[in-house]
Write a protein that holds these residues in place. Structure first.
Motif, PDB file in Angstrom:
ATOM      1  N   TYR A   1     -43.127  45.279  14.221  1.00  0.00           N
ATOM      2  CA  TYR A   1     -42.919  46.467  14.332  1.00  0.00           C
ATOM      3  C   TYR A   1     -43.845  47.103  13.731  1.00  0.00           C
ATOM      4  CZ  TYR A   1     -42.289  45.311   9.141  1.00  0.00           C
ATOM      5  OH  TYR A   1     -42.625  44.811   7.964  1.00  0.00           O
ATOM      6  N   TRP A   2     -44.002  48.631  13.781  1.00  0.00           N
ATOM      7  CA  TRP A   2     -45.071  49.489  13.399  1.00  0.00           C
ATOM      8  C   TRP A   2     -44.912  49.741  12.048  1.00  0.00           C
ATOM      9  CZ3 TRP A   2     -49.068  50.610  15.934  1.00  0.00           C
ATOM     10  CH2 TRP A   2     -49.219  50.435  17.371  1.00  0.00           C
ATOM     11  N   LYS A   3     -46.007  49.665  11.314  1.00  0.00           N
ATOM     12  CA  LYS A   3     -46.251  49.786   9.788  1.00  0.00           C
ATOM     13  C   LYS A   3     -46.018  51.177   9.490  1.00  0.00           C
ATOM     14  CE  LYS A   3     -49.658  46.059   9.470  1.00  0.00           C
ATOM     15  NZ  LYS A   3     -51.057  45.495   9.016  1.00  0.00           N
ATOM     16  N   LEU A   4     -44.794  51.674   9.174  1.00  0.00           N
ATOM     17  CA  LEU A   4     -44.487  52.914   8.869  1.00  0.00           C
ATOM     18  C   LEU A   4     -43.847  52.954   7.695  1.00  0.00           C
ATOM     19  CD1 LEU A   4     -43.118  54.338  12.296  1.00  0.00           C
ATOM     20  CD2 LEU A   4     -45.342  54.741  11.399  1.00  0.00           C
ATOM     21  N   SER A   5     -43.841  54.181   6.964  1.00  0.00           N
ATOM     22  CA  SER A   5     -42.989  54.525   5.757  1.00  0.00           C
ATOM     23  C   SER A   5     -41.659  54.807   6.108  1.00  0.00           C
ATOM     24  CB  SER A   5     -43.697  55.238   4.948  1.00  0.00           C
ATOM     25  OG  SER A   5     -45.050  54.966   4.208  1.00  0.00           O
ATOM     26  N   SER A   6     -40.990  53.967   7.006  1.00  0.00           N
ATOM     27  CA  SER A   6     -39.521  54.410   7.467  1.00  0.00           C
ATOM     28  C   SER A   6     -38.453  53.425   6.836  1.00  0.00           C
ATOM     29  CB  SER A   6     -39.725  54.079   8.826  1.00  0.00           C
ATOM     30  OG  SER A   6     -38.381  54.036   9.595  1.00  0.00           O
ATOM     31  N   PRO A   7     -37.532  53.989   6.102  1.00  0.00           N
ATOM     32  CA  PRO A   7     -36.477  53.131   5.528  1.00  0.00           C
ATOM     33  C   PRO A   7     -35.631  52.432   6.367  1.00  0.00           C
ATOM     34  CG  PRO A   7     -36.827  55.206   4.248  1.00  0.00           C
ATOM     35  CD  PRO A   7     -37.760  55.310   5.425  1.00  0.00           C
ATOM     36  N   LEU A   8     -35.354  53.222   7.689  1.00  0.00           N
ATOM     37  CA  LEU A   8     -34.664  52.762   8.571  1.00  0.00           C
ATOM     38  C   LEU A   8     -35.142  51.537   9.470  1.00  0.00           C
ATOM     39  CD1 LEU A   8     -33.208  56.013  10.738  1.00  0.00           C
ATOM     40  CD2 LEU A   8     -31.816  54.320   9.158  1.00  0.00           C
ATOM     41  N   LEU A   9     -36.593  51.673   9.741  1.00  0.00           N
ATOM     42  CA  LEU A   9     -37.258  50.470  10.393  1.00  0.00           C
ATOM     43  C   LEU A   9     -37.262  49.330   9.476  1.00  0.00           C
ATOM     44  CD1 LEU A   9     -38.355  49.889  13.124  1.00  0.00           C
ATOM     45  CD2 LEU A   9     -40.742  50.697  12.334  1.00  0.00           C
ATOM     46  N   GLN A  10     -37.309  49.440   8.026  1.00  0.00           N
ATOM     47  CA  GLN A  10     -37.654  48.501   7.115  1.00  0.00           C
ATOM     48  C   GLN A  10     -36.209  47.587   6.981  1.00  0.00           C
ATOM     49  OE1 GLN A  10     -40.320  47.290   5.590  1.00  0.00           O
ATOM     50  NE2 GLN A  10     -38.824  45.645   4.921  1.00  0.00           N
ATOM     51  N   HIS A  11     -35.371  48.513   7.093  1.00  0.00           N
ATOM     52  CA  HIS A  11     -33.786  47.976   6.752  1.00  0.00           C
ATOM     53  C   HIS A  11     -33.354  47.209   8.364  1.00  0.00           C
ATOM     54  CE1 HIS A  11     -29.201  47.906   6.027  1.00  0.00           C
ATOM     55  NE2 HIS A  11     -29.775  47.071   5.395  1.00  0.00           N
ATOM     56  N   LEU A  12     -33.699  47.723   9.352  1.00  0.00           N
ATOM     57  CA  LEU A  12     -33.491  46.914  10.422  1.00  0.00           C
ATOM     58  C   LEU A  12     -34.330  45.781  10.488  1.00  0.00           C
ATOM     59  CD1 LEU A  12     -32.603  46.642  13.500  1.00  0.00           C
ATOM     60  CD2 LEU A  12     -34.388  48.298  14.167  1.00  0.00           C
ATOM     61  N   THR A  13     -35.580  45.606  10.068  1.00  0.00           N
ATOM     62  CA  THR A  13     -36.355  44.354  10.171  1.00  0.00           C
ATOM     63  C   THR A  13     -35.435  43.499   8.956  1.00  0.00           C
ATOM     64  OG1 THR A  13     -38.401  45.691  10.219  1.00  0.00           O
ATOM     65  CG2 THR A  13     -38.425  43.391   9.141  1.00  0.00           C
ATOM     66  N   GLU A  14     -35.127  43.714   7.713  1.00  0.00           N
ATOM     67  CA  GLU A  14     -34.279  42.850   7.004  1.00  0.00           C
ATOM     68  C   GLU A  14     -33.183  42.366   7.775  1.00  0.00           C
ATOM     69  OE1 GLU A  14     -33.384  45.341   3.651  1.00  0.00           O
ATOM     70  OE2 GLU A  14     -35.703  45.372   2.941  1.00  0.00           O
ATOM     71  N   LEU A  15     -32.456  43.202   8.648  1.00  0.00           N
ATOM     72  CA  LEU A  15     -31.159  42.566   9.187  1.00  0.00           C
ATOM     73  C   LEU A  15     -31.800  41.682  10.396  1.00  0.00           C
ATOM     74  CD1 LEU A  15     -29.137  45.962   9.505  1.00  0.00           C
ATOM     75  CD2 LEU A  15     -28.769  44.081   7.896  1.00  0.00           C
ATOM     76  N   VAL A  16     -32.838  42.178  11.162  1.00  0.00           N
ATOM     77  CA  VAL A  16     -33.058  41.159  12.190  1.00  0.00           C
ATOM     78  C   VAL A  16     -33.576  39.741  11.608  1.00  0.00           C
ATOM     79  CG1 VAL A  16     -35.126  40.741  13.889  1.00  0.00           C
ATOM     80  CG2 VAL A  16     -33.884  43.053  13.758  1.00  0.00           C
ATOM     81  N   ILE A  17     -34.130  39.864  10.535  1.00  0.00           N
ATOM     82  CA  ILE A  17     -34.985  38.557   9.807  1.00  0.00           C
ATOM     83  C   ILE A  17     -33.597  37.497   9.479  1.00  0.00           C
ATOM     84  CG2 ILE A  17     -36.059  37.180   7.946  1.00  0.00           C
ATOM     85  CD1 ILE A  17     -38.068  39.712   8.129  1.00  0.00           C
ATOM     86  N   ALA A  18     -32.567  38.137   8.832  1.00  0.00           N
ATOM     87  CA  ALA A  18     -31.549  37.547   8.462  1.00  0.00           C
ATOM     88  C   ALA A  18     -30.436  37.241   9.618  1.00  0.00           C
ATOM     89  CB  ALA A  18     -30.597  38.350   7.464  1.00  0.00           C
ATOM     90  N   GLY A  19     -30.388  37.911  10.558  1.00  0.00           N
ATOM     91  CA  GLY A  19     -29.573  37.570  11.700  1.00  0.00           C
ATOM     92  C   GLY A  19     -30.289  36.471  12.529  1.00  0.00           C
ATOM     93  N   ALA A  20     -31.474  36.582  12.694  1.00  0.00           N
ATOM     94  CA  ALA A  20     -32.052  35.649  13.412  1.00  0.00           C
ATOM     95  C   ALA A  20     -32.109  34.076  12.810  1.00  0.00           C
ATOM     96  CB  ALA A  20     -33.415  35.955  13.686  1.00  0.00           C
ATOM     97  N   ALA A  21     -32.038  34.132  11.405  1.00  0.00           N
ATOM     98  CA  ALA A  21     -32.227  32.986  10.644  1.00  0.00           C
ATOM     99  C   ALA A  21     -30.963  32.211  10.685  1.00  0.00           C
ATOM    100  CB  ALA A  21     -32.466  33.368   9.022  1.00  0.00           C
ATOM    101  N   ALA A  22     -29.771  33.166  10.974  1.00  0.00           N
ATOM    102  CA  ALA A  22     -28.493  32.205  11.138  1.00  0.00           C
ATOM    103  C   ALA A  22     -28.302  31.689  12.382  1.00  0.00           C
ATOM    104  CB  ALA A  22     -27.287  33.231  11.039  1.00  0.00           C
ATOM    105  N   VAL A  23     -29.240  31.891  13.456  1.00  0.00           N
ATOM    106  CA  VAL A  23     -28.739  31.163  14.794  1.00  0.00           C
ATOM    107  C   VAL A  23     -30.139  30.428  15.378  1.00  0.00           C
ATOM    108  CG1 VAL A  23     -28.534  31.663  17.016  1.00  0.00           C
ATOM    109  CG2 VAL A  23     -27.483  33.067  15.215  1.00  0.00           C
ATOM    110  N   LEU A  24     -31.265  30.884  14.942  1.00  0.00           N
ATOM    111  CA  LEU A  24     -32.713  30.342  15.683  1.00  0.00           C
ATOM    112  C   LEU A  24     -32.922  29.221  14.866  1.00  0.00           C
ATOM    113  CD1 LEU A  24     -34.864  33.406  16.470  1.00  0.00           C
ATOM    114  CD2 LEU A  24     -33.005  32.079  17.897  1.00  0.00           C
ATOM    115  N   ARG A  25     -33.735  28.155  15.248  1.00  0.00           N
ATOM    116  CA  ARG A  25     -34.063  26.953  14.646  1.00  0.00           C
ATOM    117  C   ARG A  25     -35.425  27.471  13.849  1.00  0.00           C
ATOM    118  NH1 ARG A  25     -32.041  22.097  16.642  1.00  0.00           N
ATOM    119  NH2 ARG A  25     -30.430  22.559  18.121  1.00  0.00           N
TER     120      ARG A  25
END
Length: 302
Positions: free
Chosen positions: A278-302
């Motif tokens: 993701y682009w390095k931006l001071s974007s709270p939305l992009l940062q929170h999406l990143t946190e959700l993506v990392i957590a969601g992937a961790a629950a399914v991926l190896r």
């Protein structure tokens, strides 16, 4: 460099619409005004930013500027939303909150298995409108480079310049087919000669993963007859309905394996590492999406 918001917005419109005339219509100005704005932008940076082809395309310098345009649009939209009121502010009804457009890129299998619930939660918690640009995980980073996506699920382990990168884990693919298909085509096992004749389900003509799987099982490159099913859920169904054999994510096919509707055609698998860029931006939305993506992937991926 005097880079104006007007120039960036016009550049993004020209590249998005493909022609100066179409960009003029979308911006509600004349084609001459579009041309003047692009010339002013090129004069400001001292570089040619557009190739005057049909459709118009960006030069490498133009790609840098269109990325800036997309990033500016996100930050501006977030600012507008903050001025109206925070999503949690009960005084501002959800119907009055402006939606922030957020384009991301993803491969179809991630979208069908673990990413969609992440996006659903993101939409519940924020006034956003995510646009998913679907492409193969080996090519989704190109959408980051062009500025079309602000973040992407990709299989490339090297960060695009200006992006941050997080490892998400690996998606495991299993070669499977129905028992009837195996009895008909693969009764004696998947050797090279058999795999060259046995029908295979492929996602599309750029499906490198399926070709890698058949080459690994055959011990060499073979070219089996292929049925093309360009959607993840339908691809999985095509295999379970016996159209051909194919490599399917284990999280998608496990239930069919458990109830005997399909069987593995060989004791083999392919693990595809996935990354979130993701682009390095001071974007709270992009940062929170990143946190959700990392957590969601961790629950399914190896």
């Amino acid at each position: 460099m005097d880079i104006t918001q007007e120039g960036l917005r016009t550049l993004a419109a020209v590249l998005g619409e493909g022609t100066f005339d179409a960009a003029a219509a979308s911006l509600h100005i004349t084609p001459s005004a579009v041309s003047q704005r692009i010339k002013a932008l090129e004069a400001a940076v001292g570089r040619v930013v557009l190739r005057r082809t049909k459709p118009v395309s960006a030069t490498p310098d133009g790609e840098v500027l269109v990325r800036l345009a997309r990033q500016w649009e996100l930050l501006l939209a977030e600012t507008r939303a903050a001025l109206v009121g925070e999503p949690a502010d009960a005084a501002v009804p959800v119907t009055a909150q402006p939606r922030v457009h957020l384009p991301i890129a993803s491969n179809a299998d991630s979208l069908a298995t673990w990413l969609l619930p992440v996006l659903a939660r993101f939409h519940r918690e924020h006034p956003v409108a995510v646009e998913v640009l679907r492409d193969d995980e080996t090519r989704s980073s190109a959408l980051l480079r062009s500025g079309d996506a602000l973040a992407a699920v990709t299989s490339e382990p090297l960060a695009v310049r200006g992006c941050a990168l997080h490892s998400l884990g690996s998606m495991r693919y299993l070669p499977v087919a129905t028992p009837e298909f195996i009895d008909t085509w693969l009764r004696d096992g998947p050797d090279a000669d058999v795999l060259a004749r046995a029908p295979m389900v492929q996602f599309d003509r750029n499906d490198h993963l399926q070709r890698d799987m058949v080459a690994a099982l055959a011990g060499r490159a073979v070219d089996p007859p292929a049925a093309y099913i360009p959607a993840s859920t339908e691809y999985h169904r095509a295999v379970t309905l016996g159209i051909g054999w194919g490599a399917v994510p284990d999280v998608q096919i496990q239930k069919a394996l458990d109830d005997g509707r399909v069987r593995m055609i060989a004791d083999h698998h392919l693990d595809v590492p996935l990354y979130w860029q993701y682009w390095k931006l001071s974007s709270p939305l992009l940062q929170h999406l990143t946190e959700l993506v990392i957590a969601g992937a961790a629950a399914v991926l190896r």
